[in-house]
Design a protein around this motif. Structure first.
Motif, mmCIF file in Angstrom:
data_model
loop_
_atom_site.group_PDB
_atom_site.id
_atom_site.type_symbol
_atom_site.label_atom_id
_atom_site.label_comp_id
_atom_site.label_asym_id
_atom_site.label_seq_id
_atom_site.Cartn_x
_atom_site.Cartn_y
_atom_site.Cartn_z
ATOM 1 N N LEU A 126 0.792 -1.226 -0.028
ATOM 2 C CA LEU A 126 0.071 -0.105 0.086
ATOM 3 C C LEU A 126 0.858 1.347 -0.058
ATOM 4 O O LEU A 126 0.377 2.326 0.044
ATOM 5 N N GLY A 127 2.311 1.122 0.076
ATOM 6 C CA GLY A 127 2.889 2.358 0.265
ATOM 7 C C GLY A 127 3.052 2.944 1.476
ATOM 8 O O GLY A 127 3.563 4.223 1.452
ATOM 9 N N ALA A 128 2.504 2.215 2.611
ATOM 10 C CA ALA A 128 2.337 2.991 3.677
ATOM 11 C C ALA A 128 3.827 2.662 4.623
ATOM 12 O O ALA A 128 4.163 1.608 4.488
ATOM 13 N N ARG A 129 3.909 3.605 5.568
ATOM 14 C CA ARG A 129 4.838 3.431 6.449
ATOM 15 C C ARG A 129 4.871 4.012 7.677
ATOM 16 O O ARG A 129 5.555 3.679 8.860
ATOM 17 N N ARG A 130 3.536 4.414 7.819
ATOM 18 C CA ARG A 130 3.112 4.832 9.229
ATOM 19 C C ARG A 130 1.506 4.219 9.474
ATOM 20 O O ARG A 130 0.618 4.498 8.516
ATOM 21 N N VAL A 131 1.301 3.473 10.451
ATOM 22 C CA VAL A 131 -0.024 2.761 10.582
ATOM 23 C C VAL A 131 -0.531 2.963 12.049
ATOM 24 O O VAL A 131 0.196 3.236 12.888
ATOM 25 N N ALA A 132 -1.775 2.625 11.923
ATOM 26 C CA ALA A 132 -2.346 2.579 13.559
ATOM 27 C C ALA A 132 -3.160 1.236 13.260
ATOM 28 O O ALA A 132 -3.346 0.541 12.294
ATOM 29 N N ILE A 133 -3.062 0.465 14.632
ATOM 30 C CA ILE A 133 -3.637 -0.949 14.544
ATOM 31 C C ILE A 133 -4.434 -1.275 15.676
ATOM 32 O O ILE A 133 -4.590 -0.610 16.825
ATOM 33 N N VAL A 134 -5.333 -2.247 15.479
ATOM 34 C CA VAL A 134 -6.380 -2.699 16.583
ATOM 35 C C VAL A 134 -5.929 -4.195 16.687
ATOM 36 O O VAL A 134 -5.857 -5.005 15.654
ATOM 37 N N THR A 135 -5.768 -4.468 17.928
ATOM 38 C CA THR A 135 -5.477 -6.001 18.286
ATOM 39 C C THR A 135 -6.552 -6.364 19.341
ATOM 40 O O THR A 135 -7.042 -5.593 20.255
ATOM 41 N N PRO A 136 -6.853 -7.667 19.386
ATOM 42 C CA PRO A 136 -7.668 -8.264 20.480
ATOM 43 C C PRO A 136 -6.502 -8.578 21.949
ATOM 44 O O PRO A 136 -7.254 -8.790 22.849
ATOM 45 N N TYR A 137 -5.130 -8.313 21.588
ATOM 46 C CA TYR A 137 -4.501 -9.017 22.780
ATOM 47 C C TYR A 137 -4.297 -8.226 24.178
ATOM 48 O O TYR A 137 -4.676 -6.869 23.903
ATOM 49 N N LEU A 138 -3.594 -8.838 24.975
ATOM 50 C CA LEU A 138 -3.172 -8.011 25.929
ATOM 51 C C LEU A 138 -1.985 -6.967 25.704
ATOM 52 O O LEU A 138 -1.457 -7.225 24.553
ATOM 53 N N VAL A 238 -7.035 -9.726 -6.298
ATOM 54 C CA VAL A 238 -8.262 -8.684 -6.499
ATOM 55 C C VAL A 238 -9.365 -9.697 -5.695
ATOM 56 O O VAL A 238 -9.879 -10.731 -6.079
ATOM 57 N N VAL A 239 -10.046 -9.020 -4.852
ATOM 58 C CA VAL A 239 -11.163 -9.539 -4.248
ATOM 59 C C VAL A 239 -12.202 -8.428 -3.991
ATOM 60 O O VAL A 239 -11.810 -7.291 -3.405
ATOM 61 N N PRO A 240 -13.448 -8.381 -4.247
ATOM 62 C CA PRO A 240 -14.182 -7.298 -4.346
ATOM 63 C C PRO A 240 -14.783 -6.959 -2.742
ATOM 64 O O PRO A 240 -14.684 -7.753 -1.802
ATOM 65 N N ASN A 241 -14.911 -5.654 -2.415
ATOM 66 C CA ASN A 241 -15.044 -5.349 -1.111
ATOM 67 C C ASN A 241 -14.478 -5.624 -0.185
ATOM 68 O O ASN A 241 -14.912 -6.114 0.987
ATOM 69 N N ALA A 242 -13.060 -5.705 -0.024
ATOM 70 C CA ALA A 242 -12.174 -6.122 0.920
ATOM 71 C C ALA A 242 -11.163 -5.142 1.110
ATOM 72 O O ALA A 242 -10.009 -5.618 1.703
ATOM 73 N N GLY A 243 -11.166 -3.999 0.873
ATOM 74 C CA GLY A 243 -10.261 -2.822 0.813
ATOM 75 C C GLY A 243 -9.347 -2.526 -0.216
ATOM 76 O O GLY A 243 -9.415 -3.499 -0.960
ATOM 77 N N ARG A 244 -8.531 -1.694 0.102
ATOM 78 C CA ARG A 244 -7.798 -1.039 -1.138
ATOM 79 C C ARG A 244 -6.800 -2.270 -1.734
ATOM 80 O O ARG A 244 -6.373 -2.269 -2.706
ATOM 81 N N LEU A 245 -6.133 -2.842 -0.720
ATOM 82 C CA LEU A 245 -5.052 -3.891 -0.914
ATOM 83 C C LEU A 245 -5.548 -4.829 -1.826
ATOM 84 O O LEU A 245 -4.725 -5.412 -2.702
ATOM 85 N N LEU A 246 -6.816 -5.203 -1.918
ATOM 86 C CA LEU A 246 -7.344 -6.394 -2.785
ATOM 87 C C LEU A 246 -8.267 -5.802 -3.960
ATOM 88 O O LEU A 246 -8.867 -6.491 -4.577
ATOM 89 N N ALA A 247 -7.939 -4.437 -4.044
ATOM 90 C CA ALA A 247 -8.981 -3.967 -4.825
ATOM 91 C C ALA A 247 -8.256 -3.894 -6.511
ATOM 92 O O ALA A 247 -9.041 -3.555 -7.632
ATOM 93 N N GLY A 248 -7.112 -4.278 -6.550
ATOM 94 C CA GLY A 248 -6.188 -4.497 -8.008
ATOM 95 C C GLY A 248 -5.979 -3.187 -8.335
ATOM 96 O O GLY A 248 -5.721 -2.963 -9.663
#
Length: 248
Positions: A126-138, A238-248
């Motif tokens: 995606l050309g990203a170098r700065r991300v935010a994340i959500v995890t279920p972890y402790l 390519v997968v429809p409706n699964a975000g830009r990474l899979l948008a082709g």
């Protein structure tokens, strides 16, 4: 029509890897009916997301790979992101190599990917170098994920830990809640959002809606794993409706 056989090494308590990945690839079949995907899973025992159980599960990976080799898969994905990342930066390369060796010993030439390595690859694609994340972890395990991504050259600008240690409870989290959870993050410096840094925490129904609302690329460990599976199969990711990474 071509059948593509996908082997998966999953924690014994994982419910999501075998639902979200097939759901994405079934959607791809609707758009590209010339390709069909067949799934084969081997399980490694793990009930609670603790360092001890994660290490014990990793020790079972070669046995699980040998079992999958009997099905002659076209690609093998090992699915517990935090089990690998908790072992220290770069460990996905070690894990992939050991699983590859176990497959080769049984006569299988299938390429191996890990959800940990796939997440890094997906962020980079995606050309990203700065991300935010959500995890279920402790929080200590979330910090291990942050440290792992940092070592790979990816800055985590903010992280949210839902602090659920029971792996079955993680699978039962409502993915719709992620549409609220992500608003607790500081996204001012983020170039992408990892809505679920865990293949057990369901997120697929929220990936595209959050991306549409946010205007940033949104991915998950599961969408990144699907991206890498398709790459290794030599198919357009390519997968429809699964975000830009899979948008082709």
């Amino acid at each position: 029509m071509t059948d593509h056989h996908i082997g998966m090494i999953v924690p014994s308590s994982n419910l999501t890897m075998e639902t979200e990945l097939p759901r994405m690839l079934r959607a791809r079949e609707d758009a590209h009916p010339e390709d069909r995907f067949v799934f084969h899973a081997a399980r490694a025992r793990m009930q609670h997301v603790t360092p001890e159980q994660l290490r014990a599960m990793n020790a079972q990976a070669e046995r699980a790979a040998a079992e999958l080799a009997d099905a002659r898969p076209d690609v093998v994905a090992t699915a517990c992101l935090v089990a690998i990342m908790a072992q220290g930066p770069g460990y996905h390369c070690t894990a992939e190599d050991s699983i590859s060796a176990a497959l080769r010993a049984e006569g299988s030439k299938a390429p191996v990917i890990s959800s940990a390595g796939a997440l890094i690859a997906g962020i980079e694609a995606l050309g990203a170098r700065r991300v935010a994340i959500v995890t279920p972890y402790l929080k200590p395990l979330t910090q291990a994920v942050v440290d792992y991504l940092t070592d790979a050259g990816i800055e985590v600008v903010d992280a949210l830990s839902l602090e659920v240690s029971d792996n079955l409870a993680v699978a039962r989290l409502d993915p719709a809640d992620l549409r609220d959870h992500y608003t607790r993050l500081d996204l001012s410096g983020a170039e992408a959002l990892v809505l679920s840094a865990c293949v057990q925490m369901p997120s697929l129904p929220s990936i595209q809606p959050v991306e549409d609302e946010l205007g940033l690329p949104v991915l998950s460990a599961a969408t990144a794993t699907t991206y890498r599976i398709l790459q290794e199969l030599g198919l357009p990711p390519v997968v429809p409706n699964a975000g830009r990474l899979l948008a082709g």
